[in-house]
Scaffold this motif. Structure first.
Motif, PDB file in Angstrom:
ATOM      1  N   VAL A 106      -2.017  -8.654  -8.942  1.00 47.64           N
ATOM      2  CA  VAL A 106      -2.104  -7.935 -10.050  1.00 47.64           C
ATOM      3  C   VAL A 106      -1.477  -6.486  -9.762  1.00 47.64           C
ATOM      4  O   VAL A 106      -1.777  -6.049  -8.506  1.00 47.64           O
ATOM      5  CB  VAL A 106      -3.516  -7.930 -10.655  1.00 47.64           C
ATOM      6  N   ASN A 107      -1.237  -5.900 -10.502  1.00 44.69           N
ATOM      7  CA  ASN A 107      -0.868  -4.344 -10.452  1.00 44.69           C
ATOM      8  C   ASN A 107      -1.820  -3.575  -9.991  1.00 44.69           C
ATOM      9  O   ASN A 107      -3.070  -3.672 -10.255  1.00 44.69           O
ATOM     10  CB  ASN A 107      -0.605  -3.818 -11.931  1.00 44.69           C
ATOM     11  N   GLY A 108      -1.538  -2.778  -9.143  1.00 47.58           N
ATOM     12  CA  GLY A 108      -2.572  -1.960  -8.202  1.00 47.58           C
ATOM     13  C   GLY A 108      -3.234  -2.330  -7.044  1.00 47.58           C
ATOM     14  O   GLY A 108      -4.061  -1.714  -6.372  1.00 47.58           O
ATOM     15  N   ALA A 109      -3.253  -3.919  -6.883  1.00 49.26           N
ATOM     16  CA  ALA A 109      -3.700  -4.374  -5.835  1.00 49.26           C
ATOM     17  C   ALA A 109      -3.177  -3.957  -4.378  1.00 49.26           C
ATOM     18  O   ALA A 109      -3.774  -4.137  -3.349  1.00 49.26           O
ATOM     19  CB  ALA A 109      -3.488  -5.889  -5.837  1.00 49.26           C
ATOM     20  N   GLY A 110      -2.152  -3.359  -4.446  1.00 41.83           N
ATOM     21  CA  GLY A 110      -1.426  -2.623  -3.193  1.00 41.83           C
ATOM     22  C   GLY A 110      -0.126  -3.880  -2.690  1.00 41.83           C
ATOM     23  O   GLY A 110      -0.025  -3.814  -1.563  1.00 41.83           O
ATOM     24  N   LYS A 111       0.254  -4.531  -3.617  1.00 39.83           N
ATOM     25  CA  LYS A 111       1.444  -5.373  -3.391  1.00 39.83           C
ATOM     26  C   LYS A 111       2.504  -4.711  -2.604  1.00 39.83           C
ATOM     27  O   LYS A 111       3.141  -5.121  -1.512  1.00 39.83           O
ATOM     28  CB  LYS A 111       1.813  -6.205  -4.643  1.00 39.83           C
ATOM     29  N   THR A 113       3.152  -1.570  -1.374  1.00 37.07           N
ATOM     30  CA  THR A 113       2.363  -0.967  -0.307  1.00 37.07           C
ATOM     31  C   THR A 113       2.312  -2.117   1.152  1.00 37.07           C
ATOM     32  O   THR A 113       2.855  -1.827   1.779  1.00 37.07           O
ATOM     33  CB  THR A 113       1.066  -0.358  -0.237  1.00 37.07           C
ATOM     34  N   LYS A 117       4.455  -2.217   4.533  1.00 33.96           N
ATOM     35  CA  LYS A 117       3.774  -2.303   5.745  1.00 33.96           C
ATOM     36  C   LYS A 117       4.315  -3.744   6.606  1.00 33.96           C
ATOM     37  O   LYS A 117       4.531  -3.650   7.680  1.00 33.96           O
ATOM     38  CB  LYS A 117       2.336  -2.634   5.557  1.00 33.96           C
ATOM     39  N   ARG A 138       8.387  -2.951 -14.240  1.00 29.28           N
ATOM     40  CA  ARG A 138       7.853  -1.392 -14.153  1.00 29.28           C
ATOM     41  C   ARG A 138       9.214  -0.723 -13.276  1.00 29.28           C
ATOM     42  O   ARG A 138       9.379  -1.215 -12.107  1.00 29.28           O
ATOM     43  CB  ARG A 138       6.687  -1.367 -13.154  1.00 29.28           C
ATOM     44  N   GLN A 144       9.767   2.484  -5.960  1.00 34.55           N
ATOM     45  CA  GLN A 144       8.892   2.398  -4.852  1.00 34.55           C
ATOM     46  C   GLN A 144       9.328   1.555  -3.518  1.00 34.55           C
ATOM     47  O   GLN A 144       9.329   1.740  -2.653  1.00 34.55           O
ATOM     48  CB  GLN A 144       7.496   1.972  -5.264  1.00 34.55           C
ATOM     49  N   THR A 251      -6.515  -6.008   0.821  1.00 37.12           N
ATOM     50  CA  THR A 251      -6.324  -4.465   0.954  1.00 37.12           C
ATOM     51  C   THR A 251      -7.348  -3.775   0.648  1.00 37.12           C
ATOM     52  O   THR A 251      -8.505  -4.099   0.153  1.00 37.12           O
ATOM     53  CB  THR A 251      -5.036  -3.971  -0.069  1.00 37.12           C
ATOM     54  N   LYS A 252      -7.363  -2.246   0.959  1.00 37.04           N
ATOM     55  CA  LYS A 252      -8.443  -1.431   0.742  1.00 37.04           C
ATOM     56  C   LYS A 252      -9.902  -1.709   0.984  1.00 37.04           C
ATOM     57  O   LYS A 252     -10.821  -1.245   0.647  1.00 37.04           O
ATOM     58  CB  LYS A 252      -8.279  -1.032  -0.802  1.00 37.04           C
ATOM     59  N   GLY A 277      -5.744  -4.623   4.847  1.00 36.29           N
ATOM     60  CA  GLY A 277      -5.251  -3.348   4.736  1.00 36.29           C
ATOM     61  C   GLY A 277      -6.376  -2.485   4.851  1.00 36.29           C
ATOM     62  O   GLY A 277      -7.336  -2.573   4.250  1.00 36.29           O
ATOM     63  N   GLY A 279      -5.854   1.169   4.921  1.00 30.21           N
ATOM     64  CA  GLY A 279      -5.439   2.487   4.578  1.00 30.21           C
ATOM     65  C   GLY A 279      -4.401   2.419   4.007  1.00 30.21           C
ATOM     66  O   GLY A 279      -3.421   1.476   3.855  1.00 30.21           O
TER      67      GLY A 279
HETATM   68  P1  GDP Z   1       0.906  -2.685  -6.541  1.00 31.89           P
HETATM   69  O1  GDP Z   1       1.002  -2.229  -7.972  1.00 31.89           O
HETATM   70  O2  GDP Z   1       0.000  -4.045  -6.242  1.00 31.89           O
HETATM   71  O3  GDP Z   1       2.094  -2.762  -6.033  1.00 31.89           O
HETATM   72  O4  GDP Z   1       0.132  -1.625  -5.595  1.00 31.89           O
HETATM   73  P2  GDP Z   1       0.482  -0.322  -4.764  1.00 31.89           P
HETATM   74  O5  GDP Z   1       1.090  -0.837  -3.699  1.00 31.89           O
HETATM   75  O6  GDP Z   1       1.431   0.565  -5.649  1.00 31.89           O
HETATM   76  O7  GDP Z   1      -0.721   0.310  -4.458  1.00 31.89           O
HETATM   77  C1  GDP Z   1      -1.657   0.885  -5.394  1.00 31.89           C
HETATM   78  C2  GDP Z   1      -2.435   1.940  -4.752  1.00 31.89           C
HETATM   79  O8  GDP Z   1      -3.278   1.447  -3.495  1.00 31.89           O
HETATM   80  C3  GDP Z   1      -1.459   2.914  -4.028  1.00 31.89           C
HETATM   81  O9  GDP Z   1      -2.166   4.316  -3.736  1.00 31.89           O
HETATM   82  C4  GDP Z   1      -1.630   2.525  -2.455  1.00 31.89           C
HETATM   83  O10 GDP Z   1      -1.443   3.793  -1.639  1.00 31.89           O
HETATM   84  C5  GDP Z   1      -3.051   2.260  -2.331  1.00 31.89           C
HETATM   85  N1  GDP Z   1      -3.077   1.186  -1.143  1.00 31.89           N
HETATM   86  C6  GDP Z   1      -2.421   0.049  -1.061  1.00 31.89           C
HETATM   87  N2  GDP Z   1      -3.220  -0.521  -0.025  1.00 31.89           N
HETATM   88  C7  GDP Z   1      -4.235   0.093   0.661  1.00 31.89           C
HETATM   89  C8  GDP Z   1      -5.096   0.117   1.559  1.00 31.89           C
HETATM   90  O11 GDP Z   1      -5.183  -0.735   2.304  1.00 31.89           O
HETATM   91  N3  GDP Z   1      -6.012   1.088   1.528  1.00 31.89           N
HETATM   92  C9  GDP Z   1      -6.027   2.180   0.629  1.00 31.89           C
HETATM   93  N4  GDP Z   1      -7.179   3.075   0.763  1.00 31.89           N
HETATM   94  N5  GDP Z   1      -5.181   2.125  -0.141  1.00 31.89           N
HETATM   95  C10 GDP Z   1      -4.177   1.285  -0.317  1.00 31.89           C
END
Ligand code: GDP
Length: 299
Positions: A106-111, A113, A117, A138, A144, A251-252, A277, A279
């Motif tokens: 889902v959006n924001g999950a860290g996909k 990023t 990596k 998007r 990105q 992640t996170k 993840g 960081g």
């Molecule tokens: P997407 O919408 O799933 O593609 O999510 P993004 O890759 O854009 O990540 C959403 C936010 O989470 C960004 O601000 C990233 O920097 C942050 N993020 C992703 N992975 C991690 C992680 O392992 N740790 C932390 N602290 N932040 C993360």
């Protein structure tokens, strides 16, 4: 290890400090076990795993004095036992050129990023990498991904916002084959008008990719945000049922004191966990190790 330990510090200090405070010269009686149970549930370890840990801690020790270190050792051992079957490396089978990885979440999950990596990691291993900007809903996601491509030396295949994602995936795969690319990662949308739409889109991408290469995608990784707790559990159920998820990336874990959610999900789903993840920077992706994770969260 230091980075992992640092990344999981919130969870480990919540569990570890909790246990240390709890077992300062204290007997392992019913009240102590109840307090320990609270700490583990608070950290999202889940009811089943918590039950098992409580049983393991009390076996042969009930009503006796116990040290915090002893409790932490049993905890680490039980968590490691739970996680060992799911801690599986992502193996890039080089006989597939490209090895196709579908990235789901889902959006924001860290996909995005995580894609960056992973691209960095694969490049460092000497592999050529292509990224398909399949979240065509998007504009920011497309941009990105291009940035990650520049940063890691991966080729990015992108189309304007609103383009057909399955068509883009097909073209990317065709191009990757022609160029002899080692790894193709396909980004996907994390939110459409509704859940059914999202699943239909994922299924369409898989169908189209299979038309080109019947064995592809070779991996479908679901990216989960540890800070979302129970939502992450629900996402595993929804996506695993329809999108043929082959493995997980969480992640996170650095952003939560409830990192036990990973144990919960692993125990419940049995899906392989490949990476975690810890960081935002490009190096903050760790191959998942049951032993290291267990030791890190036990504090
Ligand atoms: P997407 O919408 O799933 O593609 O999510 P993004 O890759 O854009 O990540 C959403 C936010 O989470 C960004 O601000 C990233 O920097 C942050 N993020 C992703 N992975 C991690 C992680 O392992 N740790 C932390 N602290 N932040 C993360």
């Amino acid at each position: 290890w230091q980075r992992l330990k640092g990344g999981l510090s919130r969870t480990s200090s919540s569990i570890g400090t909790g246990i240390t405070d709890l077992f300062v010269r204290r007997k392992l009686d019913a009240a102590a076990l109840e307090d320990l149970e609270d700490i583990l549930i608070q950290a999202d370890l889940g009811v089943d795993t918590t039950d098992r840990i409580i049983k393991a801690v009390s076996a042969g020790r009930y009503d006796k004095e116990i040290s915090a270190d002893e409790v932490k050792q049993v905890l680490a051992r039980e968590v490691e036992t739970t996680l060992t079957p799911v801690a599986q490396p992502l193996i890039i089978d080089a006989s597939h050129k490209p090895f196709v990885i579908l990235m789901i979440g889902v959006n924001g999950a860290g996909k995005t990023t995580t894609i960056g990596k992973l691209a960095q990691k694969f490049r460092a291993e000497g592999r050529s990498v292509m990224l398909a900007a399949g979240d065509t809903f998007r504009a920011a996601a497309i941009e990105q991904l291009k940035v990650w491509g520049e940063r890691t030396g991966a080729t990015v295949v992108a189309r304007p916002q609103g383009s057909d994602a399955a068509g883009l995936a097909f073209d990317a795969l065709k191009e990757a084959k022609e160029r002899g690319v080692d790894v193709l990662m396909i980004d996907t949308a994390g939110r459409l008008q509704n859940k059914a739409g999202l699943m239909a889109e994922l299924e369409k991408i898989v169908r189209v990719v299979k038309k080109f290469d019947a064995g592809a995608p070779h991996a479908a990784l679901l990216v989960l945000d540890a800070t979302t707790g129970q939502n992450a559990v629900n996402q595993v159920e929804i996506f695993a049922r329809t999108a043929g998820v082959t493995g997980l990336v969480m992640t996170k874990l650095d952003g939560t004191a409830r990192g036990g959610i990973l144990v919960s999900i692993a125990a419940k789903s049995g899906l392989p966990v490949h990476f975690i993840g810890v960081g935002e920077s490009v190096d903050d992706l760790e191959p998942f190790s049951a032993r290291d994770f267990a030791r890190a969260i036990a504090g």
